[in-house]
Design a protein around this motif. Structure first.
Motif, PDB file in Angstrom:
ATOM      1  N   TYR A 161      62.362 -46.194  53.153  1.00  0.00           N
ATOM      2  CA  TYR A 161      63.285 -45.197  52.631  1.00  0.00           C
ATOM      3  C   TYR A 161      64.415 -45.932  51.913  1.00  0.00           C
ATOM      4  O   TYR A 161      64.825 -47.024  52.331  1.00  0.00           O
ATOM      5  CB  TYR A 161      63.870 -44.338  53.752  1.00  0.00           C
ATOM      6  N   GLN A 163      68.257 -45.396  49.477  1.00  0.00           N
ATOM      7  CA  GLN A 163      69.337 -44.557  48.960  1.00  0.00           C
ATOM      8  C   GLN A 163      69.998 -45.291  47.811  1.00  0.00           C
ATOM      9  O   GLN A 163      70.347 -46.457  47.929  1.00  0.00           O
ATOM     10  CB  GLN A 163      70.376 -44.243  50.043  1.00  0.00           C
ATOM     11  N   SER A 182      68.104 -40.068  47.095  1.00  0.00           N
ATOM     12  CA  SER A 182      67.429 -40.332  48.372  1.00  0.00           C
ATOM     13  C   SER A 182      65.933 -40.432  48.098  1.00  0.00           C
ATOM     14  O   SER A 182      65.296 -39.461  47.665  1.00  0.00           O
ATOM     15  CB  SER A 182      67.719 -39.210  49.375  1.00  0.00           C
ATOM     16  N   ASP A 184      62.039 -41.359  49.267  1.00  0.00           N
ATOM     17  CA  ASP A 184      60.993 -41.573  50.262  1.00  0.00           C
ATOM     18  C   ASP A 184      59.834 -42.247  49.537  1.00  0.00           C
ATOM     19  O   ASP A 184      59.359 -41.737  48.513  1.00  0.00           O
ATOM     20  CB  ASP A 184      60.569 -40.221  50.838  1.00  0.00           C
ATOM     21  N   PHE A 228      68.260 -41.837  55.878  1.00  0.00           N
ATOM     22  CA  PHE A 228      67.683 -41.083  54.766  1.00  0.00           C
ATOM     23  C   PHE A 228      67.914 -39.586  54.951  1.00  0.00           C
ATOM     24  O   PHE A 228      68.332 -38.883  54.023  1.00  0.00           O
ATOM     25  CB  PHE A 228      66.183 -41.371  54.655  1.00  0.00           C
ATOM     26  N   ASP A 229      67.643 -39.073  56.141  1.00  0.00           N
ATOM     27  CA  ASP A 229      67.821 -37.645  56.408  1.00  0.00           C
ATOM     28  C   ASP A 229      69.278 -37.233  56.224  1.00  0.00           C
ATOM     29  O   ASP A 229      69.579 -36.155  55.701  1.00  0.00           O
ATOM     30  CB  ASP A 229      67.358 -37.306  57.827  1.00  0.00           C
ATOM     31  N   TRP A 231      71.658 -38.671  54.244  1.00  0.00           N
ATOM     32  CA  TRP A 231      72.074 -38.650  52.840  1.00  0.00           C
ATOM     33  C   TRP A 231      71.354 -37.580  52.051  1.00  0.00           C
ATOM     34  O   TRP A 231      71.935 -36.953  51.157  1.00  0.00           O
ATOM     35  CB  TRP A 231      71.860 -40.022  52.205  1.00  0.00           C
ATOM     36  N   ASP A 232      70.088 -37.341  52.358  1.00  0.00           N
ATOM     37  CA  ASP A 232      69.334 -36.306  51.664  1.00  0.00           C
ATOM     38  C   ASP A 232      69.985 -34.939  51.864  1.00  0.00           C
ATOM     39  O   ASP A 232      70.172 -34.175  50.910  1.00  0.00           O
ATOM     40  CB  ASP A 232      67.891 -36.300  52.165  1.00  0.00           C
ATOM     41  N   LYS A 236      72.223 -32.691  48.968  1.00  0.00           N
ATOM     42  CA  LYS A 236      71.810 -31.325  48.656  1.00  0.00           C
ATOM     43  C   LYS A 236      72.965 -30.349  48.876  1.00  0.00           C
ATOM     44  O   LYS A 236      73.148 -29.406  48.102  1.00  0.00           O
ATOM     45  CB  LYS A 236      70.602 -30.941  49.502  1.00  0.00           C
TER      46      LYS A 236
END
Length: 276
Positions: A161, A163, A182, A184, A228-229, A231-232, A236
């Motif tokens: 992952y 960023q 972000s 994946d 990752f989760d 920042w994602d 959003k």
């Protein structure tokens, strides 16, 4: 990296009828990171209590925490970070040290103690994935706007992952999470060229591009799934804040026990460019 203070995790819940205000107590907000080969940086605030009364924006500085005990340990050595004023960040106060340097593959624990708050978090620093090439191209529809993209190689046999972060200004040391930054690796190829957009700043008219004369730093951060989760979801929320057709409320999960926010390790590669 101006994330948590932008949010300050003002946990607003607005119904279709009228705002619903809560008298809940302030919560501890933690934002901290440590890079491979870099020193830890931690920023602390308290969440803003919801109120039906007008609040001056300047009063947000009252929620900055300046006298906490902040410690980082790698399992062998424990270092207490020093709080200091630093105008290169916003808010301009950080906790850091030069006595503990991040190393890829190692786990680092954060402990925050302040008044009634006690928070802990753990992270690991992934290996750095270098930026191979940085590209700057003029935006055809503008006389001064430029787009930036980077190329890097992802290990196809690993789950990874990333960023993207960007920073504009020679004296600014704070990176912003890039819009759509972000990544994946499920959606990536072994060799990738990806665009890097500017990050959103609350209260500032947004443009994804960079401009003539800008001193730009681009960071590719190799991160874990939890980061990752975080920042994602954050990106959003910020991206949809002014869109009346979509809900901007997306739960932002972190890894801090005893508070909100994220303490994360990065294998970070940074490239610099001055837009012509």
């Amino acid at each position: 990296m101006r994330y948590i203070y932008s949010l300050i995790f003002i946990l607003l819940v607005v119904s279709c009828d009228k705002p619903q205000f809560s008298s809940q107590s302030s919560q501890l907000i933690v934002e901290g990171w440590i890079e491979d080969g870099g020193y830890p940086v931690v920023m602390l605030t308290k969440s803003v209590n919801l109120s039906s009364e007008y609040q001056e924006s300047g009063s947000l500085s009252d929620n900055l925490i300046r006298w906490a005990k902040v410690s980082v340990t790698d399992g062998k050595d424990t270092v207490v970070l020093t709080g200091k004023y630093d105008k290169g960040y916003y808010p301009p106060y950080i906790y850091t040290t030069s006595h503990l340097k991040g190393e890829a593959g190692k786990t680092y624990s954060l402990i925050v103690e302040y008044e009634q708050f006690h928070a802990v978090a753990n992270t690991i620093i992934p290996a750095t994935v270098p930026i191979d090439t940085l590209y700057v191209e003029k935006v055809e529809s503008s006389d001064s706007a430029y787009s930036i993209s980077i190329a890097f190689r992802d290990a196809p046999a690993e789950k990874n992952y990333y960023q993207l972060f960007s920073r504009v200004g020679g004296n600014n040391r704070q990176f912003l999470a890039s819009y759509l930054g972000s990544l994946d690796d499920e959606r990536l190829h072994a060799t990738n060229e990806v665009p890097v957009y500017q990050g959103h700043q609350l209260g500032v008219e947004y443009t994804p591009f960079f401009h003539t004369g800008d001193t730009v730093a681009i960071k590719l951060a190799h991160i874990d799934k939890c980061t990752f989760d975080f920042w994602d979801a954050y990106i959003k929320n910020i991206s949809l804040e002014n869109n009346m057709f979509f809900s901007a409320k997306k739960e932002i999960s972190g890894n801090v026990t005893g508070g909100y926010g994220c303490w994360y390790g990065m294998g970070a590669s940074t490239r610099y460019v001055i837009i012509p």
